[in-house]
Motif scaffolding. Sequence first.
Motif, PDB file in Angstrom:
ATOM      1  N   GLU A  16       0.824  -1.210   0.000  1.00 33.83           N
ATOM      2  CA  GLU A  16       0.000   0.000   0.000  1.00 33.83           C
ATOM      3  C   GLU A  16       0.863   1.268   0.000  1.00 33.83           C
ATOM      4  OE1 GLU A  16      -3.105   0.221  -0.581  1.00 33.83           O
ATOM      5  OE2 GLU A  16      -3.387  -1.958  -0.602  1.00 33.83           O
ATOM      6  N   LEU A  17       2.047   1.209   0.626  1.00 30.00           N
ATOM      7  CA  LEU A  17       2.957   2.351   0.543  1.00 30.00           C
ATOM      8  C   LEU A  17       3.421   2.567  -0.891  1.00 30.00           C
ATOM      9  CD1 LEU A  17       5.222   1.960   3.718  1.00 30.00           C
ATOM     10  CD2 LEU A  17       3.358   3.593   3.370  1.00 30.00           C
ATOM     11  N   ASP A  18       3.601   1.463  -1.640  1.00 29.30           N
ATOM     12  CA  ASP A  18       3.949   1.602  -3.061  1.00 29.30           C
ATOM     13  C   ASP A  18       2.840   2.306  -3.836  1.00 29.30           C
ATOM     14  OD1 ASP A  18       6.459   0.491  -3.010  1.00 29.30           O
ATOM     15  OD2 ASP A  18       5.806  -1.519  -3.566  1.00 29.30           O
ATOM     16  N   VAL A  19       1.601   2.040  -3.452  1.00 29.06           N
ATOM     17  CA  VAL A  19       0.474   2.712  -4.107  1.00 29.06           C
ATOM     18  C   VAL A  19       0.529   4.215  -3.833  1.00 29.06           C
ATOM     19  CG1 VAL A  19      -2.042   2.926  -4.172  1.00 29.06           C
ATOM     20  CG2 VAL A  19      -0.983   0.657  -4.061  1.00 29.06           C
ATOM     21  N   VAL A  20       0.828   4.576  -2.576  1.00 26.79           N
ATOM     22  CA  VAL A  20       0.961   5.986  -2.229  1.00 26.79           C
ATOM     23  C   VAL A  20       2.098   6.621  -3.035  1.00 26.79           C
ATOM     24  CG1 VAL A  20       1.429   7.629  -0.372  1.00 26.79           C
ATOM     25  CG2 VAL A  20       0.039   5.604   0.082  1.00 26.79           C
ATOM     26  N   GLN A  21       3.220   5.902  -3.141  1.00 27.64           N
ATOM     27  CA  GLN A  21       4.356   6.424  -3.901  1.00 27.64           C
ATOM     28  C   GLN A  21       3.989   6.676  -5.358  1.00 27.64           C
ATOM     29  OE1 GLN A  21       8.402   6.941  -3.448  1.00 27.64           O
ATOM     30  NE2 GLN A  21       6.939   8.238  -4.504  1.00 27.64           N
ATOM     31  N   THR A  22       3.286   5.739  -5.950  1.00 23.74           N
ATOM     32  CA  THR A  22       2.873   5.906  -7.352  1.00 23.74           C
ATOM     33  C   THR A  22       1.965   7.125  -7.503  1.00 23.74           C
ATOM     34  OG1 THR A  22       3.059   3.527  -7.759  1.00 23.74           O
ATOM     35  CG2 THR A  22       1.702   4.799  -9.281  1.00 23.74           C
ATOM     36  N   ASP A  64       2.718  10.377  -9.812  1.00 24.37           N
ATOM     37  CA  ASP A  64       1.816  10.693 -10.926  1.00 24.37           C
ATOM     38  C   ASP A  64       1.051  11.996 -10.737  1.00 24.37           C
ATOM     39  OD1 ASP A  64       2.609   8.354 -12.107  1.00 24.37           O
ATOM     40  OD2 ASP A  64       0.812   7.217 -11.544  1.00 24.37           O
ATOM     41  N   ARG A  65       0.620  12.261  -9.486  1.00 27.07           N
ATOM     42  CA  ARG A  65      -0.301  13.380  -9.296  1.00 27.07           C
ATOM     43  C   ARG A  65       0.107  14.333  -8.172  1.00 27.07           C
ATOM     44  NH1 ARG A  65      -3.696   8.929  -9.365  1.00 27.07           N
ATOM     45  NH2 ARG A  65      -4.459   9.261  -7.248  1.00 27.07           N
ATOM     46  N   GLY A  66       1.190  14.048  -7.490  1.00 28.66           N
ATOM     47  CA  GLY A  66       1.609  14.901  -6.385  1.00 28.66           C
ATOM     48  C   GLY A  66       2.406  16.111  -6.851  1.00 28.66           C
ATOM     49  N   ALA A  67       2.834  16.920  -5.875  1.00 25.63           N
ATOM     50  CA  ALA A  67       3.654  18.091  -6.175  1.00 25.63           C
ATOM     51  C   ALA A  67       4.980  17.664  -6.800  1.00 25.63           C
ATOM     52  CB  ALA A  67       3.907  18.877  -4.888  1.00 25.63           C
ATOM     53  N   HIS A  68       5.485  18.483  -7.709  1.00 26.08           N
ATOM     54  CA  HIS A  68       6.757  18.222  -8.366  1.00 26.08           C
ATOM     55  C   HIS A  68       7.657  19.456  -8.264  1.00 26.08           C
ATOM     56  CE1 HIS A  68       5.097  14.541  -9.887  1.00 26.08           C
ATOM     57  NE2 HIS A  68       6.129  14.325 -10.690  1.00 26.08           N
ATOM     58  N   ASP A  69       8.947  19.214  -8.130  1.00 26.65           N
ATOM     59  CA  ASP A  69       9.953  20.266  -8.159  1.00 26.65           C
ATOM     60  C   ASP A  69      11.100  19.748  -9.016  1.00 26.65           C
ATOM     61  OD1 ASP A  69      12.028  22.069  -7.736  1.00 26.65           O
ATOM     62  OD2 ASP A  69      11.571  22.379  -5.623  1.00 26.65           O
ATOM     63  N   GLU A  70      11.201  20.253 -10.237  1.00 24.82           N
ATOM     64  CA  GLU A  70      12.150  19.715 -11.199  1.00 24.82           C
ATOM     65  C   GLU A  70      13.593  20.034 -10.855  1.00 24.82           C
ATOM     66  OE1 GLU A  70      11.156  17.582 -13.329  1.00 24.82           O
ATOM     67  OE2 GLU A  70       9.025  17.907 -12.886  1.00 24.82           O
ATOM     68  N   ALA A  71      13.835  20.799  -9.796  1.00 25.71           N
ATOM     69  CA  ALA A  71      15.209  21.058  -9.375  1.00 25.71           C
ATOM     70  C   ALA A  71      15.854  19.828  -8.742  1.00 25.71           C
ATOM     71  CB  ALA A  71      15.253  22.224  -8.390  1.00 25.71           C
ATOM     72  N   ILE A 109      -0.300   7.712   5.086  1.00 22.25           N
ATOM     73  CA  ILE A 109       0.235   6.460   5.650  1.00 22.25           C
ATOM     74  C   ILE A 109      -0.826   5.774   6.497  1.00 22.25           C
ATOM     75  CG2 ILE A 109       1.921   5.555   7.295  1.00 22.25           C
ATOM     76  CD1 ILE A 109       3.822   7.810   6.251  1.00 22.25           C
ATOM     77  N   ASP A 110      -1.562   6.533   7.294  1.00 20.80           N
ATOM     78  CA  ASP A 110      -2.644   5.950   8.091  1.00 20.80           C
ATOM     79  C   ASP A 110      -3.692   5.302   7.186  1.00 20.80           C
ATOM     80  OD1 ASP A 110      -1.488   6.723  10.472  1.00 20.80           O
ATOM     81  OD2 ASP A 110      -2.642   8.581  10.633  1.00 20.80           O
ATOM     82  N   ALA A 111      -3.993   5.969   6.079  1.00 21.66           N
ATOM     83  CA  ALA A 111      -4.968   5.408   5.140  1.00 21.66           C
ATOM     84  C   ALA A 111      -4.436   4.127   4.500  1.00 21.66           C
ATOM     85  CB  ALA A 111      -5.309   6.441   4.067  1.00 21.66           C
ATOM     86  N   ALA A 112      -3.127   4.098   4.212  1.00 25.73           N
ATOM     87  CA  ALA A 112      -2.525   2.888   3.648  1.00 25.73           C
ATOM     88  C   ALA A 112      -2.600   1.737   4.640  1.00 25.73           C
ATOM     89  CB  ALA A 112      -1.080   3.164   3.259  1.00 25.73           C
ATOM     90  N   ALA A 113      -2.381   2.024   5.918  1.00 29.77           N
ATOM     91  CA  ALA A 113      -2.470   0.987   6.945  1.00 29.77           C
ATOM     92  C   ALA A 113      -3.898   0.448   7.045  1.00 29.77           C
ATOM     93  CB  ALA A 113      -2.013   1.539   8.288  1.00 29.77           C
ATOM     94  N   ALA A 114      -4.875   1.346   7.006  1.00 21.31           N
ATOM     95  CA  ALA A 114      -6.276   0.903   7.086  1.00 21.31           C
ATOM     96  C   ALA A 114      -6.640   0.021   5.896  1.00 21.31           C
ATOM     97  CB  ALA A 114      -7.190   2.120   7.154  1.00 21.31           C
ATOM     98  N   LYS A 115      -6.157   0.402   4.722  1.00 17.15           N
ATOM     99  CA  LYS A 115      -6.454  -0.386   3.532  1.00 17.15           C
ATOM    100  C   LYS A 115      -5.789  -1.756   3.605  1.00 17.15           C
ATOM    101  CE  LYS A 115      -6.791   0.066  -1.479  1.00 17.15           C
ATOM    102  NZ  LYS A 115      -6.493   0.939  -2.655  1.00 17.15           N
TER     103      LYS A 115
END
Length: 378
Positions: free
Chosen positions: A205-211, A215-222, A269-275
């Motif tokens: 489930e942590l891998d799902v959060v990472q993906t 894909d959709r989280g904040a990005h900083d190209e620096a 992370i809490d949501a990943a644990a619940a899932k």
Amino acid sequence: MDTIALLEKLIAFETVSAKSNLPLIDFVDEYLKSRGWTVDRIEDGEKAGLFCTLGPIASGGIILSAHSDVVPTDGQIWTKEAFQATRQDGRIYGRGATDMKGFLAAMLALAGRLKAEDLQAPLMFSISYDEEIGCVGMQNMIAYLPDHFKSAALCIVGEPTEMKVAIGHKGKSALRAVCTGQAGHSSLAPKFVNAVQVAAAFARELDVVQTRMADRGAHDEAYDIPYSTFHVGSITGGSALNIVPDRAEVLFEFRHLAADKPEDLLSSIDAAAAKALAGFKNGAGIEIEVFNSYPGFDAAPESVGVQRAFALAENAKPFKVAFGTEAGFFAQLGVPTVVCGPGSMSAQGHKPDEYIEESQLAACDDMLGRVLEALRLS
């Protein structure tokens, strides 16, 4: 003593985090006091850190920041002595030469060539311990930071950047997830909740959060990795093959951009644990603990402090580093902060036969000479 002679002296102190740093601190303490510095010493058992000041107690001074500890050499194959400096072909070899006793040596060399009456604004040193295990020393020291440090015009954290000015790095939190299940005989394994399987489900489930972050989280190209990252470093559990394990432990971390707040990531992370738990019957559990963290750091390139650092380093090409530093602690207090120091973390830091180029030390000495002139003219 010049910078190279001081670096040779500092390398000889075996200040890996598992050992005391007091011999090095005693040397620096006496070295600075004998030259008229005010030294505040923060004791922590077999470790200590220093806040040091020369010049008038006033606003507008400059802080130079270094840590005294180094990473261990265990498991590495060295062709030279790790804790005895070797000077060869324009390089100085030894553990900590780059990370970051080179900068500390340059700080001390600077201290050796000035007097309090030379300064119109204070020069301040911060010398910490246990930075390599998660900025632990600075977490303890920051509560004792003298008030005049907080009104500094600039803090330069001298981690190795090849003398380029770094204006950001990610924050980090280290966490432990204790996963529980039900013990039983392995011949009846389907009747019980296997804690190792709970841990594995949580890691997935942590891998799902990472993906989702990629894909959709904040990005900083620096950054080389332009988004916040999750990493599972260890899963342990079970005592024997024929026993269904009732406990397993997951050690993991996240390194986050300034745009991603730690509290939001903890909610993920809490949501990943619940899932993960939803796939098991009653008897499964996951308890999550944050056992260490340090703040990220993000300075605006157009800010007055960063522009001043560009002038001192004679390099106006800002970038961000992948590794963590103590810069966030000073920045959180409102002190304009940059990371700039001799050597290359990617090429030399934490590696066997660690070394620093003498040319990098010379460039650092030149920058600190400009720091001295700035304080004389303040």
